[in-house]
Design a protein around this motif. Structure first.
Motif, PDB file in Angstrom:
ATOM      1  N   GLY A  96       0.819  -1.210   0.000  1.00  0.00           N
ATOM      2  CA  GLY A  96       0.000   0.000   0.000  1.00  0.00           C
ATOM      3  C   GLY A  96       0.850   1.255   0.000  1.00  0.00           C
ATOM      4  O   GLY A  96       0.601   2.196  -0.764  1.00  0.00           O
ATOM      5  N   MET A  97       1.861   1.248   0.840  1.00  0.00           N
ATOM      6  CA  MET A  97       2.738   2.418   0.937  1.00  0.00           C
ATOM      7  C   MET A  97       3.548   2.608  -0.345  1.00  0.00           C
ATOM      8  O   MET A  97       3.671   3.725  -0.857  1.00  0.00           O
ATOM      9  N   ALA A  98       4.091   1.525  -0.892  1.00  0.00           N
ATOM     10  CA  ALA A  98       4.925   1.621  -2.091  1.00  0.00           C
ATOM     11  C   ALA A  98       4.107   2.061  -3.302  1.00  0.00           C
ATOM     12  O   ALA A  98       4.534   2.939  -4.067  1.00  0.00           O
ATOM     13  N   ALA A  99       2.941   1.470  -3.494  1.00  0.00           N
ATOM     14  CA  ALA A  99       2.101   1.836  -4.640  1.00  0.00           C
ATOM     15  C   ALA A  99       1.629   3.282  -4.520  1.00  0.00           C
ATOM     16  O   ALA A  99       1.633   4.034  -5.502  1.00  0.00           O
ATOM     17  N   THR A 100       1.252   3.697  -3.328  1.00  0.00           N
ATOM     18  CA  THR A 100       0.823   5.078  -3.107  1.00  0.00           C
ATOM     19  C   THR A 100       1.986   6.034  -3.337  1.00  0.00           C
ATOM     20  O   THR A 100       1.817   7.093  -3.942  1.00  0.00           O
ATOM     21  N   ALA A 101       3.168   5.669  -2.886  1.00  0.00           N
ATOM     22  CA  ALA A 101       4.347   6.516  -3.080  1.00  0.00           C
ATOM     23  C   ALA A 101       4.683   6.662  -4.565  1.00  0.00           C
ATOM     24  O   ALA A 101       5.069   7.756  -5.012  1.00  0.00           O
ATOM     25  N   CYS A 102       4.538   5.602  -5.332  1.00  0.00           N
ATOM     26  CA  CYS A 102       4.787   5.692  -6.783  1.00  0.00           C
ATOM     27  C   CYS A 102       3.791   6.638  -7.447  1.00  0.00           C
ATOM     28  O   CYS A 102       4.178   7.480  -8.270  1.00  0.00           O
ATOM     29  N   ALA A 103       2.523   6.497  -7.096  1.00  0.00           N
ATOM     30  CA  ALA A 103       1.509   7.396  -7.656  1.00  0.00           C
ATOM     31  C   ALA A 103       1.767   8.836  -7.216  1.00  0.00           C
ATOM     32  O   ALA A 103       1.610   9.774  -8.006  1.00  0.00           O
ATOM     33  N   LEU A 104       2.175   9.009  -5.968  1.00  0.00           N
ATOM     34  CA  LEU A 104       2.500  10.342  -5.458  1.00  0.00           C
ATOM     35  C   LEU A 104       3.659  10.960  -6.240  1.00  0.00           C
ATOM     36  O   LEU A 104       3.608  12.127  -6.622  1.00  0.00           O
ATOM     37  N   ALA A 105       4.692  10.189  -6.483  1.00  0.00           N
ATOM     38  CA  ALA A 105       5.852  10.700  -7.227  1.00  0.00           C
ATOM     39  C   ALA A 105       5.437  11.158  -8.622  1.00  0.00           C
ATOM     40  O   ALA A 105       5.840  12.237  -9.085  1.00  0.00           O
TER      41      ALA A 105
END
Length: 142
Positions: A105-114
């Motif tokens: 969840g954190m990694a996928a959200t961080a990718c979308a955030l970037a």
């Protein structure tokens, strides 16, 4: 393509700024509901076009009337594809936060955030670039 179908380039960038804030809050708070909201916004962007998302409607009704005239337009296809990429990462994030593992969840959200931040801050749309690469790679050559 009909020039009347093109969209104001400032609209998707405004949406990316709001998406950046939403996804940053998801990472800070771990809110599945806020990520679900963002996934819904992405899904609307895929189904109806980025200009019909809640952020696009806000831009069109509140922000754009306060700006100068449109000086640059673009095809809606690349931003729409980018919404699909964002939706994919948001769904992966939802799975990670809702059923685990949380790092997903954190990694996928961080990718979308970037990706959203790059668009908002530098007008560099990763999803739009992927669209162009995909289109170039799938075009028929004679």
């Amino acid at each position: 393509m009909d020039p009347n179908d093109e969209i104001d380039v400032r609209g998707p960038r405004f949406g990316a700024a709001l998406t950046t804030v939403a996804l940053a809050l998801v990472l800070i708070m771990g809110s599945v509901w806020l990520l679900a909201w963002q996934a819904l916004c992405f899904a609307i962007g895929v189904a109806a076009g980025v200009q019909r998302t809640p952020y696009g409607l806000l831009f069109r009704t509140v922000v754009r009337p306060r700006l100068g005239p449109v000086t640059e337009r673009e095809s809606p296809a690349p931003p729409r594809f980018a919404q699909g990429v964002g939706l994919l990462f948001a769904v992966l994030g939802l799975v990670g936060y809702a059923v685990g593992p949380e790092w997903l969840g954190m990694a996928a959200t961080a990718c979308a955030l970037a990706a959203a931040f790059l668009n908002a801050a530098f007008a560099y749309c990763l999803g739009c670039r992927l669209f162009l690469l995909f289109k170039r790679g799938t075009s028929v050559r004679i």
